[in-house]
Design an enzyme around this catalytic site. Structure first.
Site, PDB file in Angstrom:
ATOM      1  N   SER A  65     -30.194  -6.940  -1.712  1.00  0.00           N
ATOM      2  CA  SER A  65     -31.171  -7.904  -2.234  1.00  0.00           C
ATOM      3  C   SER A  65     -32.481  -7.194  -2.537  1.00  0.00           C
ATOM      4  O   SER A  65     -32.726  -6.090  -2.023  1.00  0.00           O
ATOM      5  CB  SER A  65     -31.410  -8.957  -1.151  1.00  0.00           C
ATOM      6  OG  SER A  65     -32.479  -9.802  -1.476  1.00  0.00           O
TER       7      SER A  65
ATOM      8  N   TYR B 293     -34.104 -12.835   7.532  1.00  0.00           N
ATOM      9  CA  TYR B 293     -33.318 -12.472   6.334  1.00  0.00           C
ATOM     10  C   TYR B 293     -33.740 -11.100   5.810  1.00  0.00           C
ATOM     11  O   TYR B 293     -32.893 -10.248   5.505  1.00  0.00           O
ATOM     12  CB  TYR B 293     -33.497 -13.528   5.239  1.00  0.00           C
ATOM     13  CG  TYR B 293     -32.685 -13.240   3.984  1.00  0.00           C
ATOM     14  CD1 TYR B 293     -31.313 -13.486   3.936  1.00  0.00           C
ATOM     15  CD2 TYR B 293     -33.293 -12.712   2.838  1.00  0.00           C
ATOM     16  CE1 TYR B 293     -30.564 -13.212   2.787  1.00  0.00           C
ATOM     17  CE2 TYR B 293     -32.550 -12.440   1.689  1.00  0.00           C
ATOM     18  CZ  TYR B 293     -31.187 -12.692   1.668  1.00  0.00           C
ATOM     19  OH  TYR B 293     -30.451 -12.425   0.529  1.00  0.00           O
TER      20      TYR B 293
HETATM   21  P1  NAP Z   1     -23.491 -18.212  -2.565  1.00  0.00           P
HETATM   22  O1  NAP Z   1     -22.961 -18.664  -3.876  1.00  0.00           O
HETATM   23  O2  NAP Z   1     -23.782 -19.256  -1.535  1.00  0.00           O
HETATM   24  O3  NAP Z   1     -22.524 -17.117  -1.957  1.00  0.00           O
HETATM   25  C1  NAP Z   1     -22.530 -16.810  -0.579  1.00  0.00           C
HETATM   26  C2  NAP Z   1     -21.107 -16.858  -0.115  1.00  0.00           C
HETATM   27  O4  NAP Z   1     -21.052 -16.456   1.256  1.00  0.00           O
HETATM   28  C3  NAP Z   1     -20.498 -18.269  -0.189  1.00  0.00           C
HETATM   29  O5  NAP Z   1     -19.200 -18.141  -0.681  1.00  0.00           O
HETATM   30  C4  NAP Z   1     -20.480 -18.702   1.261  1.00  0.00           C
HETATM   31  O6  NAP Z   1     -19.504 -19.682   1.558  1.00  0.00           O
HETATM   32  C5  NAP Z   1     -20.177 -17.373   1.922  1.00  0.00           C
HETATM   33  N1  NAP Z   1     -20.412 -17.374   3.364  1.00  0.00           N
HETATM   34  C6  NAP Z   1     -21.570 -17.626   4.020  1.00  0.00           C
HETATM   35  N2  NAP Z   1     -21.382 -17.533   5.340  1.00  0.00           N
HETATM   36  C7  NAP Z   1     -20.086 -17.172   5.524  1.00  0.00           C
HETATM   37  C8  NAP Z   1     -19.286 -16.913   6.657  1.00  0.00           C
HETATM   38  N3  NAP Z   1     -19.786 -17.001   7.902  1.00  0.00           N
HETATM   39  N4  NAP Z   1     -17.982 -16.559   6.477  1.00  0.00           N
HETATM   40  C9  NAP Z   1     -17.440 -16.488   5.222  1.00  0.00           C
HETATM   41  N5  NAP Z   1     -18.171 -16.727   4.107  1.00  0.00           N
HETATM   42  C10 NAP Z   1     -19.453 -17.075   4.267  1.00  0.00           C
HETATM   43  O7  NAP Z   1     -24.826 -17.374  -2.791  1.00  0.00           O
HETATM   44  P2  NAP Z   1     -25.075 -15.955  -3.532  1.00  0.00           P
HETATM   45  O8  NAP Z   1     -26.505 -15.972  -3.862  1.00  0.00           O
HETATM   46  O9  NAP Z   1     -24.066 -15.695  -4.547  1.00  0.00           O
HETATM   47  O10 NAP Z   1     -24.897 -14.948  -2.305  1.00  0.00           O
HETATM   48  C11 NAP Z   1     -24.114 -13.758  -2.375  1.00  0.00           C
HETATM   49  C12 NAP Z   1     -24.908 -12.608  -1.809  1.00  0.00           C
HETATM   50  O11 NAP Z   1     -26.031 -12.363  -2.680  1.00  0.00           O
HETATM   51  C13 NAP Z   1     -25.506 -12.809  -0.415  1.00  0.00           C
HETATM   52  O12 NAP Z   1     -25.266 -11.657   0.356  1.00  0.00           O
HETATM   53  C14 NAP Z   1     -26.984 -12.995  -0.682  1.00  0.00           C
HETATM   54  O13 NAP Z   1     -27.771 -12.602   0.409  1.00  0.00           O
HETATM   55  C15 NAP Z   1     -27.169 -12.099  -1.887  1.00  0.00           C
HETATM   56  N6  NAP Z   1     -28.372 -12.332  -2.701  1.00  0.00           N
HETATM   57  C16 NAP Z   1     -28.601 -13.534  -3.296  1.00  0.00           C
HETATM   58  C17 NAP Z   1     -29.759 -13.714  -4.041  1.00  0.00           C
HETATM   59  C18 NAP Z   1     -30.086 -15.032  -4.712  1.00  0.00           C
HETATM   60  O14 NAP Z   1     -31.232 -15.239  -5.132  1.00  0.00           O
HETATM   61  N7  NAP Z   1     -29.136 -15.926  -4.857  1.00  0.00           N
HETATM   62  C19 NAP Z   1     -30.672 -12.664  -4.200  1.00  0.00           C
HETATM   63  C20 NAP Z   1     -30.392 -11.440  -3.594  1.00  0.00           C
HETATM   64  C21 NAP Z   1     -29.234 -11.286  -2.850  1.00  0.00           C
HETATM   65  P3  NAP Z   1     -19.803 -21.258   1.286  1.00  0.00           P
HETATM   66  O15 NAP Z   1     -19.784 -21.465  -0.205  1.00  0.00           O
HETATM   67  O16 NAP Z   1     -18.672 -21.926   1.988  1.00  0.00           O
HETATM   68  O17 NAP Z   1     -21.144 -21.552   1.872  1.00  0.00           O
END
Ligand code: NAP
Length: 270
Positions: free
Chosen positions: A144, A157
């Site tokens: 991130s 975080y």
């Molecule tokens: P997202 O669509 O919510 O994806 C996160 C995924 O992680 C979801 O599938 C969620 O499942 C799953 N998850 C969370 N806790 C879990 C657990 N205990 N066991 C198994 N699966 C679990 O959000 P995203 O933004 O794409 O996130 C993906 C990555 O990108 C993360 O590592 C996040 O920190 C990183 N990131 C995001 C951003 C942003 O602005 N969005 C920026 C920088 C980095 P559920 O759908 O069931 O909740």
């Protein structure tokens, strides 16, 4: 012929957001199949509906060593090998600042967020390493802008994503020369990233915060907020043996220029 022709990957947190976009892109690049580890059994049907026999779904929590082992086994059993692990599942702390914590909430939030964002990546790496060693494959973790800068969340975080940088470097060191280990660091992205149960925010999504997309877009040097698919080319590049054979311990930033946040005032042409 794509960049990942006949490759096999395993993606955690693959049912939405960046993980789902990576699955779509890997298959579009010719991957033989993708194993996915998701926590919500109700999402398995929609994964099979969209991808058919190109995916194999394991339902489990990334904090469980057994679930990670099961996901690796299912992937190798179904598709014959493993070339790339994409550790991606994450939770965000909704900007919870230190002063907002009371009682045991800070400890519980730390355990949950570090459990998913750091331990979850380590357990996936531990489970996948033997299969990746056989194919001289690679690991890619989703980090991130919060892996480098303050302000992308609260202390829990931000610390968890900084820890991810150390994890990438140490694993790259330990697993060389057999397995390359890299990361992609997206900036603010339109996804339903959720908060921790410890804060009662498990149903609160990043993308539902009023004004989130506009505020992020306005702060970005490039002037827009990314969509999940905007990051996927970096995962393809890092996974590709042909196109990045000499790259390990690297974090590719995909954050619309967060390093140089803000834009210069443009003078009107005279
Ligand atoms: P997202 O669509 O919510 O994806 C996160 C995924 O992680 C979801 O599938 C969620 O499942 C799953 N998850 C969370 N806790 C879990 C657990 N205990 N066991 C198994 N699966 C679990 O959000 P995203 O933004 O794409 O996130 C993906 C990555 O990108 C993360 O590592 C996040 O920190 C990183 N990131 C995001 C951003 C942003 O602005 N969005 C920026 C920088 C980095 P559920 O759908 O069931 O909740």
């Amino acid at each position: 012929m794509g960049w990942l022709n006949d490759d096999v990957a395993l993606v955690t947190g693959a049912n939405s957001g960046i993980g789902l976009a990576v699955v779509r892109r890997f298959l579009a690049e010719g991957a033989r199949g993708v194993g996915v580890l998701i926590r919500n059994a109700a999402q398995a049907d929609s994964m099979y509906e969209e991808f058919g026999d190109k995916v194999v779904v394991t339902v489990g929590d990334v904090r469980s060593p057994e679930s990670n082992a099961e996901a690796v086994d299912a992937t190798v059993r179904t598709f014959g090998k493993l070339d790339t692990l994409v550790g991606n599942a994450g939770v965000w702390d909704h900007f919870a600042s230190l002063r907002r914590y009371e009682g045991s909430t800070l400890k519980a939030t730390f355990e949950e967020v570090f459990g998913v964002n750091v331990l979850g990546y380590m357990l996936a790496a531990h489970a996948a390493a033997p299969a990746l060693r056989e194919t001289r494959g690679s690991m890619i973790f989703t980090l991130s802008n919060a892996s480098f800068y303050a302000g992308g969340g609260g202390p829990v975080y931000v610390a968890s994503k900084h820890a991810g940088v150390g994890l990438v470097k140490q694993l790259a060191y330990e697993l060389a020369p057999d397995i390359r280990v890299n990361a992609v660091a997206p900036g603010g992205t339109v996804t339903p990233l959720k908060g921790p149960q410890a804060l009662g925010r498990e149903n609160d999504r990043l993308s539902d915060i009023p004004g989130f997309a506009e505020t992020v877009a306005d702060a970005m040097a490039l002037g827009f907020i990314a969509r999940p698919e905007d990051h996927t080319g970096h995962y393809v590049l890092l996974a590709s043996r042909v196109n990045s054979p000499a790259t390990t311990a690297t974090v590719l930033q995909s954050d619309c220029g967060w390093e140089i946040r803000g834009r210069p005032v443009r003078k009107k042409a005279q």
